[in-house]
Design an enzyme around this catalytic site. Structure first.
Site, PDB file in Angstrom:
ATOM      1  N   TYR A 119       0.814  -1.211   0.000  1.00 40.15           N
ATOM      2  CA  TYR A 119       0.000   0.000   0.000  1.00 40.15           C
ATOM      3  C   TYR A 119       0.854   1.271   0.000  1.00 40.15           C
ATOM      4  CZ  TYR A 119      -4.198  -2.789   0.793  1.00 40.15           C
ATOM      5  OH  TYR A 119      -5.238  -3.672   0.662  1.00 40.15           O
ATOM      6  N   LYS A 166       4.313 -14.710   4.175  1.00 39.06           N
ATOM      7  CA  LYS A 166       4.490 -15.552   2.995  1.00 39.06           C
ATOM      8  C   LYS A 166       5.977 -15.511   2.628  1.00 39.06           C
ATOM      9  CE  LYS A 166       2.508 -17.971  -0.327  1.00 39.06           C
ATOM     10  NZ  LYS A 166       1.803 -19.231  -0.191  1.00 39.06           N
ATOM     11  N   ASP A 198      -1.668 -18.005   3.429  1.00 38.86           N
ATOM     12  CA  ASP A 198      -2.695 -18.734   2.665  1.00 38.86           C
ATOM     13  C   ASP A 198      -3.229 -19.905   3.482  1.00 38.86           C
ATOM     14  OD1 ASP A 198      -0.175 -19.876   2.408  1.00 38.86           O
ATOM     15  OD2 ASP A 198      -0.354 -20.306   0.263  1.00 38.86           O
ATOM     16  N   ASP A 222      -5.453  -6.539   5.801  1.00 37.60           N
ATOM     17  CA  ASP A 222      -6.676  -6.010   5.196  1.00 37.60           C
ATOM     18  C   ASP A 222      -7.579  -7.164   4.750  1.00 37.60           C
ATOM     19  OD1 ASP A 222      -8.510  -4.267   4.151  1.00 37.60           O
ATOM     20  OD2 ASP A 222      -7.266  -3.594   2.476  1.00 37.60           O
ATOM     21  N   ASP A 226     -11.106  -8.940   6.711  1.00 41.17           N
ATOM     22  CA  ASP A 226     -12.406  -9.002   6.031  1.00 41.17           C
ATOM     23  C   ASP A 226     -12.907 -10.445   5.980  1.00 41.17           C
ATOM     24  OD1 ASP A 226     -12.176  -6.229   5.463  1.00 41.17           O
ATOM     25  OD2 ASP A 226     -13.167  -6.486   3.530  1.00 41.17           O
TER      26      ASP A 226
HETATM   27 MG    MG Z   1     -10.432  -3.201   3.711  1.00 45.35          MG
END
Ligand code: MG
Ligand code: NAI
Length: 325
Positions: A119, A166, A198, A222, A226
């Site tokens: 990001y 990872k 994962d 993030d 979710d």
């Molecule tokens: Mg989000």
């Protein structure tokens, strides 16, 4: 002195759930609210998604409550997190009694790195065919997150934490992240283990109880939080705190929900629970506990918004929370 809380509703259901949370804050304590604009509507009106006044208010207020921004989200929330100096996004994901959840035993806290990873990277379009992104991971940010994670588990009486990474593929970046966070844990005498992110996604769905506090790089935090929202009954339930050294920015994990915006039926719980995290950051643990228990009580037997299978409006749920404070 009365703490100053910056209030930024943003777009969509931000305009519905933030006022609900402000009413709750007003009912539990003495706070001075300062409103500021940001988001798509602000961009249309002023040419800027995040006006300098809003940035400065967030940078100076004792805490900020934010709703969500629409398509301009990245231009709003990334600088706002920077304005408060936030280096970690704390995202609790727990199932509440009475709420229909895929995994009712879920009780997790994600500690998401908040300043770098993909990001913060530079994206380029090199040719018609090729686009690139540089991912940045520093030892400094990883160490600061590791230190925070050690303090966090200590303060909460947790046994330790799990680092999701990872590093088998991204050996340099996630390798540095994993090794630095683990070194902090070892130095602090905190138990820490690791999981490939994962594999975590599968394992947390099958058996969330094997995890507790999960320390993640930015993008992974993030996405995985979710995913956890899906286990506990939806995005309308997940609060978050962007923590900085002196102040924080508190926001629901969800976005502007354009599919239901303007209908008055958004679930205010995530934002009200974010407000609980906000007052705790100001040292008002009693007010935080009061808010949390009122929300839990309403979730267990009170009116419910449609995302939780009910027919109640935002107004009705907010009134029920206010009545139980
Ligand atoms: Mg989000
Ligand atoms: P979203 O979180 O807005 O919505 C996803 C789904 O969850 C929708 O079906 C929505 O109705 C439902 N939902 C979310 N919050 C809810 C609530 N409180 N009560 C009831 N239902 C709720 O995510 P989506 O659709 O991916 O993004 C919509 C917009 O929000 C986009 O423009 C995106 O850029 C923005 N966004 C902004 C964020 C921020 O400002 N921090 C974070 C995520 C998305």
């Amino acid at each position: 002195e009365v703490p100053e809380i910056a209030v930024i509703e943003g777009d969509g259901i931000g305009r519905e759930v933030v006022p609900a949370a402000v009413e709750v804050l007003d009912a539990v304590g003495d706070y001075a609210f300062a409103e500021a604009e940001a988001g798509d509507a602000t961009l249309d009106e002023t040419g800027e998604a995040l006006p300098a006044e809003t940035y400065e208010l967030a940078a100076s207020a004792d805490a900020t409550l934010f709703g969500a921004a629409g398509e301009s989200a990245a231009d709003v929330i990334l600088p706002l997190r920077e304005a408060v100096g936030s280096f970690v996004n704390v995202r609790p994901a727990r199932a509440y009694p009475g709420v229909d959840a895929l995994r009712p035993e879920t009780d997790l806290v994600f500690l998401r790195e908040n300043t770098e990873g993909v990001y913060a990277g530079h994206e380029d379009r090199l040719t018609d065919d090729v686009s690139t992104l540089t991912r940045v991971v520093t030892e400094t940010a990883s160490r600061r997150l590791g230190e925070f994670a050690c303090e966090y588990v200590g303060e909460r009486g947790k046994d330790g934490f799990t680092v999701a990474h990872k590093a088998n593929v991204m050996r340099e970046t996630d390798g540095l992240f994993r090794d630095t966070v683990l070194a902090e844990a070892e130095a602090a005498g905190v138990d820490a283990d690791t999981v490939l992110m994962d594999a975590f996604a599968t394992r947390v769905c099958l058996d969330p109880e094997q995890f507790d506090v999960i320390v993640c790089p930015n993008l992974a935090g993030d996405v995985l939080s979710d995913l956890a929202a899906g286990l506990v009954g939806g995005l309308g339930l997940l609060p978050s705190a962007n923590v900085g050294p002196e102040r924080g920015l508190f926001e629901p994990v969800h976005g502007t929900a354009p599919d239901i915006a303007g209908e008055g039926v958004a679930n205010p719980s995530a934002t009200i629970l974010s407000a609980a995290m906000l007052v705790e950051s100001l040292g008002d643990d009693d007010a935080g506990a009061q808010i949390r228990s009122a929300v839990e009580s309403v979730l267990s037997d009170g009116p419910r918004t449609p995302d939780l299978g009910g027919e109640a409006t935002t107004r009705e749920v907010t009134d029920a929370v206010l009545a139980r404070l």
